[in-house]
Write a protein that holds these residues in place. Sequence first.
Motif, PDB file in Angstrom:
ATOM      1  N   LEU A   1       0.815  -1.203   0.000  1.00  0.00           N
ATOM      2  CA  LEU A   1       0.000   0.000   0.000  1.00  0.00           C
ATOM      3  C   LEU A   1       0.854   1.261   0.000  1.00  0.00           C
ATOM      4  N   PRO A   2       0.439   2.272  -0.768  1.00  0.00           N
ATOM      5  CA  PRO A   2       1.175   3.549  -0.758  1.00  0.00           C
ATOM      6  C   PRO A   2       0.882   4.332   0.523  1.00  0.00           C
TER       7      PRO A   2
ATOM      8  N   ALA B   1      -4.690   6.571   7.185  1.00  0.00           N
ATOM      9  CA  ALA B   1      -3.963   5.612   8.032  1.00  0.00           C
ATOM     10  C   ALA B   1      -4.566   4.240   7.771  1.00  0.00           C
ATOM     11  N   ALA B   2      -3.745   3.296   7.377  1.00  0.00           N
ATOM     12  CA  ALA B   2      -4.262   1.986   6.970  1.00  0.00           C
ATOM     13  C   ALA B   2      -3.410   0.866   7.552  1.00  0.00           C
ATOM     14  N   ALA B   3      -4.037  -0.286   7.724  1.00  0.00           N
ATOM     15  CA  ALA B   3      -3.361  -1.519   8.146  1.00  0.00           C
ATOM     16  C   ALA B   3      -4.031  -2.679   7.443  1.00  0.00           C
ATOM     17  N   THR B   4      -3.256  -3.699   7.152  1.00  0.00           N
ATOM     18  CA  THR B   4      -3.781  -4.866   6.443  1.00  0.00           C
ATOM     19  C   THR B   4      -3.418  -6.145   7.191  1.00  0.00           C
TER      20      THR B   4
ATOM     21  N   TRP C   1      -7.806  -9.953  -2.786  1.00  0.00           N
ATOM     22  CA  TRP C   1      -6.928  -8.799  -2.933  1.00  0.00           C
ATOM     23  C   TRP C   1      -7.489  -7.610  -2.162  1.00  0.00           C
ATOM     24  N   TYR C   2      -6.622  -6.647  -1.918  1.00  0.00           N
ATOM     25  CA  TYR C   2      -6.996  -5.327  -1.413  1.00  0.00           C
ATOM     26  C   TYR C   2      -5.999  -4.335  -1.985  1.00  0.00           C
ATOM     27  N   ASP C   3      -6.401  -3.068  -2.034  1.00  0.00           N
ATOM     28  CA  ASP C   3      -5.509  -2.050  -2.597  1.00  0.00           C
ATOM     29  C   ASP C   3      -5.991  -0.663  -2.198  1.00  0.00           C
ATOM     30  N   VAL C   4      -5.084   0.297  -2.263  1.00  0.00           N
ATOM     31  CA  VAL C   4      -5.357   1.707  -1.983  1.00  0.00           C
ATOM     32  C   VAL C   4      -4.823   2.522  -3.155  1.00  0.00           C
TER      33      VAL C   4
ATOM     34  N   LEU D   1     -10.169   2.971  -2.410  1.00  0.00           N
ATOM     35  CA  LEU D   1      -9.877   1.701  -1.749  1.00  0.00           C
ATOM     36  C   LEU D   1     -10.670   0.599  -2.441  1.00  0.00           C
ATOM     37  N   SER D   2     -10.077  -0.587  -2.528  1.00  0.00           N
ATOM     38  CA  SER D   2     -10.798  -1.722  -3.120  1.00  0.00           C
ATOM     39  C   SER D   2     -10.454  -2.989  -2.362  1.00  0.00           C
TER      40      SER D   2
END
Length: 524
Positions: free
Chosen positions: A303-304, A310-313, A328-331, A341-342
Motif C-alpha cells: 500500500l502507498p 492511516a491503513a493496516a492490512t 486482494w486489497y488495494d489503496v 480503496l478496493s
Amino acid sequence: MSLGLFGAITRLLPHPVLLCAADGRILAANPAAHRSDSRLTPGACLFDVDSTDARLLRDHLDTWLRSGSPVPGALTVKAADGRLRRFRCHGARAQWWDGPLPAAQLHLVPLDGADQFVVLSQQVSALNRELAFRRSLEAERARLLAAEQAARGRLQHLYTLTAALATAVTVTEVSRAVQDAALPALGATAVELRLHSTRLVPPLQPGEHPSPAAADWTDLDHPAPAPAPPRAPSAAEPPLTLPLEADGTHLGLLVIHGADPGAAPEHAVAVAQQIAQALRRAGLHEHEHQVAERLQRSLLPRLPVLPGLAAATCYAPGGDLLSVGGDWYDVYDVDADHIGLSIGDVAGHGLREATVMAQITAALRNIVPRYGARPTSVLDELNAFLGRYHPGRMATACYLVFHRPTRTLAYAAAGHPPPLLVHADGTSTYLDGATNPPLGPVHGFRYRQAARTLAEDDTLLLYTDGLVERRREVITVGLERLTACARVTAGLGLAELCDRFLHHQPDAAFPDDRALLAARFPPA
C-alpha cells in the motif's frame, strides 16, 4: 495280654492283623497276614514293606499310636511280581502291650473292585480329577477372556489413534494426537517425538529454517529454541526407541517410556509406522501451505503512504487450502481530493484464479486514475474487463472513494460482503446501501452506489468472505459476530484492531482465505 494270646485270638481271623511298634517293626502277625504277603512277618519293618510315601506312613502310624479307638488309614504293598496290593486299615494303640515301645494294632482288609471303600475312593479320585480339570478349564477360559479383552482394548486404542492421526493436518496436531492417543495404544507411561524439522517441512529458500512450533516434540535440527518435553519417571527398563521413516525419509525417533512388556513388539512398530506416515503427510501439507501463502502474499500489493489516510492490512490463508486464492486489497491516490480503496475475491482457488486476481488489480490501477471518483464507473469498467478477457469467471468486489474536503465516502459493492464502519465507542454500521450482482456473470449491468459521511474517529473495515462465512451457517451469523467483535475494539490502534478482527474466533476453522484492510481518515 501276651503275644501268645494275641496270636491265638487272631489266628482264626480271615483278614490280616498286625502288631507294630512305634519304629515300624512288626512285633506279631496272624497267618492271614502272612498269606496276603510273605513279608508281613514278625521282625520285618513296615516302612520296608509299604510302598507309599514314608512320611505319609509315619503320619498314619503316629495317628494310630495316639488313638484309643480304631482310625481308618491305608497301606500299599508292592508284591514280588511288581503288582501293588492295597489294604484298608483300621488302627489304634494296643493298650494291652507293655513292651518298651508303644505299639499299634492294625486290621487290614484287602481292597478289590467290589469293595465299597474302593468304589468310593475311585469315585472321589475321579471327582477330584474332574474338579481339577474344570478348574483348569476355568482358569484357561479366564486367561483367554482377559487376553481377548486386552486385545480388544488395544484395537480400540489403536483405532482412536488412527482416527486422531487421520484428522491431524499439521505437525503440531500430529504431535498432539500422539501425546493424547498413543499412550493407551502402546500401554506406555510416556512417549517422545524427536523429529528433524527440516526434513518434515523443507525450507522454501536456502538458509531459511521455517521450523513448525515444537511445543510437544524435540527438534533435532534446532534443539535450542525447542524445550525438551518432560521425561517419564526413571524405570528399571530402558525406553524403547523406534525409527520414524516414511517414503524412504528418516523423520526422527519415537521414544516409548514404560512400554507394556507383554505387548508384542510388532504392535509398537505398526504404531510407529502410522505416526511416521501422518508426520510425512502433515509435513508435506505444511510445506505446500507455506508455498501457497508465500505466493499469495507476493501477489498482494504494497500500500502507498498517502496524506490523510492511516491503513493496516492482514492476511491469513485458509486452513483447508493448499493452493493460492484470489483475494486482494488495494489503496489508490486518485487525485488531490480523493482516496480510493478496493477489496475483492475471485471465485475459486488455484493458479488460474490467482492470475485473474493479479490482472484485476493491474486493471484497477489503470481504471482508477480515469474513473476513481465514481465507484459505479469503476465497477462498470471492471465488469466489462472481466467479461471481455476472462469469460466465465466471477469475482466479488467493493470499491470506495473518500472525498477529503467533505469527508464523504462513496461506495459500491458487487456481490461482496458489506464494509463495516466502526465508530469510536465500538458501535458499528454495515455499509449495505449499494448492493449489486457479482462481477462477470451479468454483462452490461449498471452498478449503483451510495454515500456516507464519516466522523474523524470512524474506522472503515474491508474484508473478504472468508472472515465471516462458515460451513453449514448462514452469513448473517458471521456478520453478527463481526459487530460483536467491534464492541471491544474501542481505543485500539489500526494494526491491533485489524489483528483482533482477523483472530476474533481463535478456535474456529477457517476454510477460506481472510484478507482485511482497516482504514481511518484523520483530518489534514
